[in-house]
Design an enzyme around this catalytic site. Sequence first.
Site, PDB file in Angstrom:
ATOM      1  N   GLU A  12      22.383  41.915  20.197  1.00 32.77           N
ATOM      2  CA  GLU A  12      22.638  40.556  19.690  1.00 32.77           C
ATOM      3  C   GLU A  12      23.759  39.867  20.471  1.00 32.77           C
ATOM      4  O   GLU A  12      24.763  39.450  19.901  1.00 32.77           O
ATOM      5  CB  GLU A  12      23.016  40.596  18.198  1.00 32.77           C
ATOM      6  CG  GLU A  12      22.033  41.366  17.345  1.00 32.77           C
ATOM      7  CD  GLU A  12      22.345  41.334  15.860  1.00 32.77           C
ATOM      8  OE1 GLU A  12      23.165  40.509  15.425  1.00 32.77           O
ATOM      9  OE2 GLU A  12      21.759  42.153  15.136  1.00 32.77           O
ATOM     10  N   GLU A  22      24.139  47.507  10.087  1.00 34.38           N
ATOM     11  CA  GLU A  22      25.476  47.288   9.517  1.00 34.38           C
ATOM     12  C   GLU A  22      25.775  48.194   8.322  1.00 34.38           C
ATOM     13  O   GLU A  22      26.262  47.732   7.286  1.00 34.38           O
ATOM     14  CB  GLU A  22      25.659  45.799   9.159  1.00 34.38           C
ATOM     15  CG  GLU A  22      25.390  44.892  10.354  1.00 34.38           C
ATOM     16  CD  GLU A  22      25.639  43.411  10.074  1.00 34.38           C
ATOM     17  OE1 GLU A  22      25.846  43.048   8.914  1.00 34.38           O
ATOM     18  OE2 GLU A  22      25.632  42.625  11.042  1.00 34.38           O
TER      19      GLU A  22
END
Length: 363
Positions: free
Chosen positions: A267, A161
């Site tokens: 994910e 991220e």
Amino acid sequence: MRKYIAMHYLVSLLILLLVGCADRDASPQASAATAEPAGLKDAASFPIGGAINIRRVNEDAKLRAITTTEFNSITSTNDMKMYRIAAREGQLDFARADSTVAFAEAQGMRMFGHALVWHYGLPDHIAGLQGAAMADFLTAYIDTVVNHFRGRIDGWDVVNEVLDTKGGGMRRSPFYQQLGTDYIGLAFRTARRADPDAKLFINDFGTERDTAKVTGLLALVDSLRGAGVPIDGIGLQWHQQMGDDTAVVRSTLRRAAATGLLIHVSELDLIFNTHNDEAGGGTEHVQAVTPAMLEQQAERYEALARIYRQEVPAPQQYGITFWDFTDRDTWIKGFFDMGDWPTVYDENLERKPAYFGFRRGLQ
Ligand code: XIL
């Protein structure tokens, strides 16, 4: 009389032969050919992963059985994060990470490392580091952690991220504030030195909705590679919503795969409500789920598996990992403070329509 006995003998022989043949039809090999695959890993031509909390898996026999039946790759939901391993200043705690790796090895599963550098939940003693002290900490941390697991972790999310929640800009994390974009190259180079065989990934979210973010991510990957940064793969988190446009999901995969790098759907889950990563919460416009909705979710799961197979060339298919795989344990409810049914197993740990949809998409 002798003729009759001979005839009788012949008939018995024939019956025996027929029964024998019928028996052979019912032999294990024959039934295995038509049987359902035992788990998702048996239906797929690439690794299927589950994100686990090792303590829960050890305490809960049913969860453990699901984990070993469905998956051949394991990611730890939290136990390999910096906020766990480096929770206390001046010492590293590998206890839970070690037991997760031992579990994966005992089961003959691939172990995936998540994540070396992430801005979220950093302990104060890290978040407060300045300039060179931050670079020194990062280098030492990555070197020690990757070395600790050297040869036992197949791949790492080296950075997680690094882009802003929306758009393609850089996230102003403590790492970025102290070191600029350089911290990313530093992280990859340090990881490569510590374990030259581990595959190194950049991992991010929102790429199934936000095409500007995809552009930013791919431009970053391009410039890193141009500067000789050792990067092997792109992780697309895929925390999806039912309203997402599958055309965007497809085009993102296609664009990412065009880099020639490994592509990990790292994910996967799929919600009915809306998460809002900017506000750190969610909007719960759906309070109850109907059989029709579960069917739609199944269709979406099927499409996602199929799109991955269609858009990612086989040598680049690093696999698809579920981020929690039961509606009982999903992180969504706590993290976004809302109800939802994002996974392929229900609250009672039974397979949902979504499970069978995803499996159809694999085959
Ligand atoms: C989540 C975990 O599932 C939660 O238990 C924890 O409280 C917060 O982190 N993107 C990521 C994962 O890269 O590490 C996050 O995992 C989910 C979003």
